[in-house]
Scaffold this motif. Structure first.
Motif, PDB file in Angstrom:
ATOM      1  N   PRO A  72       1.163   2.223 -13.577  1.00 30.92           N
ATOM      2  CA  PRO A  72       0.774   3.560 -13.109  1.00 30.92           C
ATOM      3  C   PRO A  72       1.878   4.310 -12.368  1.00 30.92           C
ATOM      4  CG  PRO A  72      -0.954   1.952 -12.629  1.00 30.92           C
ATOM      5  CD  PRO A  72       0.259   1.180 -13.047  1.00 30.92           C
ATOM      6  N   VAL A  73       2.876   3.587 -11.826  1.00 31.19           N
ATOM      7  CA  VAL A  73       3.915   4.260 -11.039  1.00 31.19           C
ATOM      8  C   VAL A  73       5.275   4.256 -11.745  1.00 31.19           C
ATOM      9  CG1 VAL A  73       2.729   3.651  -8.904  1.00 31.19           C
ATOM     10  CG2 VAL A  73       4.576   2.186  -9.721  1.00 31.19           C
ATOM     11  N   PHE A  74       5.355   3.651 -12.927  1.00 30.26           N
ATOM     12  CA  PHE A  74       6.631   3.553 -13.634  1.00 30.26           C
ATOM     13  C   PHE A  74       6.879   4.817 -14.440  1.00 30.26           C
ATOM     14  CE2 PHE A  74       8.992   1.686 -17.444  1.00 30.26           C
ATOM     15  CZ  PHE A  74      10.228   1.872 -16.842  1.00 30.26           C
ATOM     16  N   LEU A 106       5.293  -7.881 -14.144  1.00 29.86           N
ATOM     17  CA  LEU A 106       5.469  -6.866 -13.099  1.00 29.86           C
ATOM     18  C   LEU A 106       5.202  -5.469 -13.636  1.00 29.86           C
ATOM     19  CD1 LEU A 106       8.698  -8.273 -11.422  1.00 29.86           C
ATOM     20  CD2 LEU A 106       6.374  -8.340 -10.492  1.00 29.86           C
ATOM     21  N   VAL A 107       5.696  -5.170 -14.831  1.00 28.94           N
ATOM     22  CA  VAL A 107       5.501  -3.838 -15.398  1.00 28.94           C
ATOM     23  C   VAL A 107       4.018  -3.580 -15.660  1.00 28.94           C
ATOM     24  CG1 VAL A 107       5.962  -2.379 -17.410  1.00 28.94           C
ATOM     25  CG2 VAL A 107       7.819  -3.675 -16.356  1.00 28.94           C
ATOM     26  N   GLY A 144       0.777  -1.233   0.000  1.00 25.55           N
ATOM     27  CA  GLY A 144       0.000   0.000   0.000  1.00 25.55           C
ATOM     28  C   GLY A 144       0.803   1.275   0.000  1.00 25.55           C
ATOM     29  N   ALA A 145       2.117   1.190  -0.185  1.00 21.89           N
ATOM     30  CA  ALA A 145       2.946   2.394  -0.208  1.00 21.89           C
ATOM     31  C   ALA A 145       2.711   3.182  -1.495  1.00 21.89           C
ATOM     32  CB  ALA A 145       4.411   2.019  -0.096  1.00 21.89           C
ATOM     33  N   ASN A 146       2.875   4.487  -1.401  1.00 14.96           N
ATOM     34  CA  ASN A 146       2.816   5.365  -2.570  1.00 14.96           C
ATOM     35  C   ASN A 146       4.190   5.332  -3.230  1.00 14.96           C
ATOM     36  OD1 ASN A 146       2.309   7.374  -4.441  1.00 14.96           O
ATOM     37  ND2 ASN A 146       2.687   9.024  -2.975  1.00 14.96           N
TER      38      ASN A 146
END
Length: 372
Positions: free
Chosen positions: A154-156, A148-149, A27-29
Motif C-alpha cells: 500500500p505504501v510502495f 516485505l513488498v 505506525g508511521a505514515n
C-alpha cells in the motif's frame, strides 16, 4: 502536485525495505519510493515454475546468501513471517584455482582474494564466525523481498525516483522524476552513495560530497546448468576463487560457486548449477565462463542453458577515511530536520549489513519524531 507523508524512504533495496518495514510496524505514515519498477535492488532470483529447460532451478543474479552468524536479516525474516523458509548451507570449504589445480583455502581467504571490504568501524560487527557457514532462503533471496513488498504494497510507489531534496516548513520537500513533489517530516535515503551524496550536499551538508568517494565496481555473474554426468566428478566445497596471479593473466572467471551443492533445491535431481563471477571479457561472458570451467572442473559438452546478469555498479569499495566521512555527515544531519542515510554505500555491502543499516536508520528517525 504535492502529497505528504510522515516519513519518505527513498530506495527499495534491502536497506530501504527494512527501513520502511520498521517504520510501518511502529505506525508511521510511510511512503516507499524507488526509481525502478522492480524492488529489491541487486536481489534478483529467477525461479521458472512451468515446464521448460530451466524448470526446477533457482538462479540468483545478485547475492545468494548471508553469514549464518549474522542475526539481522534472519530477525527480519522471522518478523515478516518467513522464518521457516531459512535454509542452511549444505557444503563447506572453498578452493583456490592456481591456473593448474584447485588447492584448499583457509576460512576467510576467499573473501580477501575477491577484495570484499567492510568499513573499518563496522568490521567488528561483521566478524561473525565463518565456521557457522552461510544461510539463504528456500527458493532464493527474493523470498525476503517478496514477503516485505507484500506487506508494504500500500505504501510502495515504484518508478518514482528522487531528483532533489530541500528543507520545507515541516521537514523536507522531495522532487521526483516527472515533476511531482512529496513533503515529509522525515526522510531516509537508502540509495547508492553517489545518489545520496548529491542529494544531501544539495540539502546543505557540504561534507556529504565525500560520500561519493565510494567506488562501485562492475560485476557480472553467469549461471550455467549441466547434467550431473557432464562433470567428471562432483567438486568439493562450495566453490573456488582464482589466485591473484592467475586472474591477472587474463582469465575470465574470478570466482565460482557450486550452487547446487551449496544450498538445497537449487537444481533438479541429476543436474548441476554453477555460478561464475566473470571479469571484463570480449564477447559473451557465458561462453567465456563455460570455456574456462570446462577445463577446471572437467565438464564435457555444452551447458543446457546459461543466464548472465551484469551490474555496471556492483560491489562498493571504500577508500581510507570512509567511516569518518560517514560519521561526520551523520553528526551534521542531527542538526537538521530528521534525515538519515542507509545502505551498502555506508555500512557494509552484505545483505545482512544492509538490513541492519535500514532498521537502525528507521529507529533513529522514529526517535527524532518522538515515536519511540
Amino acid at each position: 502536485m504535492a502529497v505528504s507523508a510522515t516519513v519518505v524512504v527513498a530506495g527499495a533495496g534491502l536497506a530501504g525495505l527494512a527501513a520502511a518495514w520498521e517504520l510501518s510496524r511502529a505506525g508511521a505514515n510511510v511512503a516507499l519510493l524507488d526509481a525502478e519498477r522492480r524492488p529489491g535492488g541487486m536481489v534478483v532470483t529467477e525461479r521458472p515454475g512451468g515446464p521448460g529447460e530451466k524448470d526446477g532451478f533457482v538462479v540468483e543474479g545478485g547475492p545468494d546468501g548471508f553469514l549464518a552468524a549474522e542475526p539481522d536479516i534472519q530477525e527480519l525474516a522471522r518478523d515478516a513471517g518467513i522464518g521457516g523458509r531459512l535454509v542452511d548451507q549444505l557444503a563447506s570449504g572453498s578452493s583456490s584455482w592456481t591456473g593448474q589445480r584447485l588447492e584448499p583455502l583457509a576460512e576467510g581467504q576467499a573473501a580477501a582474494l575477491l577484495g570484499i571490504q567492510i568499513p573499518s568501524d563496522v568490521g567488528a560487527q561483521h566478524a561473525a564466525p565463518l565456521q557457522f557457514g552461510f544461510r539463504s532462503f528456500a527458493t532464493g533471496m527474493l523470498d525476503l523481498v517478496e514477503a516485505l513488498v507484500a506487506r508494504l504494497a500500500p505504501v510502495f510507489r515504484p518508478a518514482q525516483g528522487v531528483t532533489g531534496l530541500a528543507p520545507a516548513t515541516r521537514g523536507w520537500r522531495l522532487s521526483l522524476n516527472g515533476g511531482s513533489t512529496v513533503e515529509a517530516e522525515a526522510v531516509i535515503l537508502a540509495l547508492p552513495a553517489w545518489a545520496a551524496a548529491r542529494l544531501v550536499t544539495g540539502a546543505g551538508v557540504p561534507a556529504a560530497r565525500h560520500l561519493d568517494d565510494v567506488i562501485y565496481y562492475p560485476s557480472t555473474t553467469v549461471s550455467l546448468a549441466y547434467r550431473s554426468d557432464q562433470l567428471a566428478a562432483a567438486p568439493a566445497g562450495t566453490g573456488f576463487v582464482s589466485a591473484a596471479e592467475w586472474g591477472e593473466s587474463g582469465a575470465a572467471v574470478r570466482a565460482c560457486s557450486y550452487s547446487w551443492l551449496k544450498y538445497p533445491g537449487r537444481a533438479p535431481p541429476g543436474h548441476a548449477l554453477i555460478r561464475a563471477f566473470v571479469g571484463p571479457v570480449d564477447g559473451d561472458p557465458a561462453a567465456a565462463a563455460h570455456a574456462e570451467l570446462a577445463g577446471i572442473l572437467g565438464i564435457r559438452g555444452s551447458p543446457l542453458w546459461s543466464r548472465a546478469f551484469t551490474w555496471p555498479r556492483g560491489l562498493p569499495r571504500y577508500k581510507p577515511g570512509h567511516a569518518g566521512h560517514v560519521a561526520a555527515v551523520r553528526e551534521r544531519l542531527t542538526r537538521l530536520a530528521p534525515l538519515a542515510i542507509a545502505g551498502a554505500g555506508f555500512d557494509g555491502a552484505g545483505v545482512s549489513a544492509c538490513v541492519k543499516s535500514g532498521r537502525e536508520a528507521a529507529r533513529e528517525i522514529l526517535h527524532r519524531l518522538g515515536q519511540v
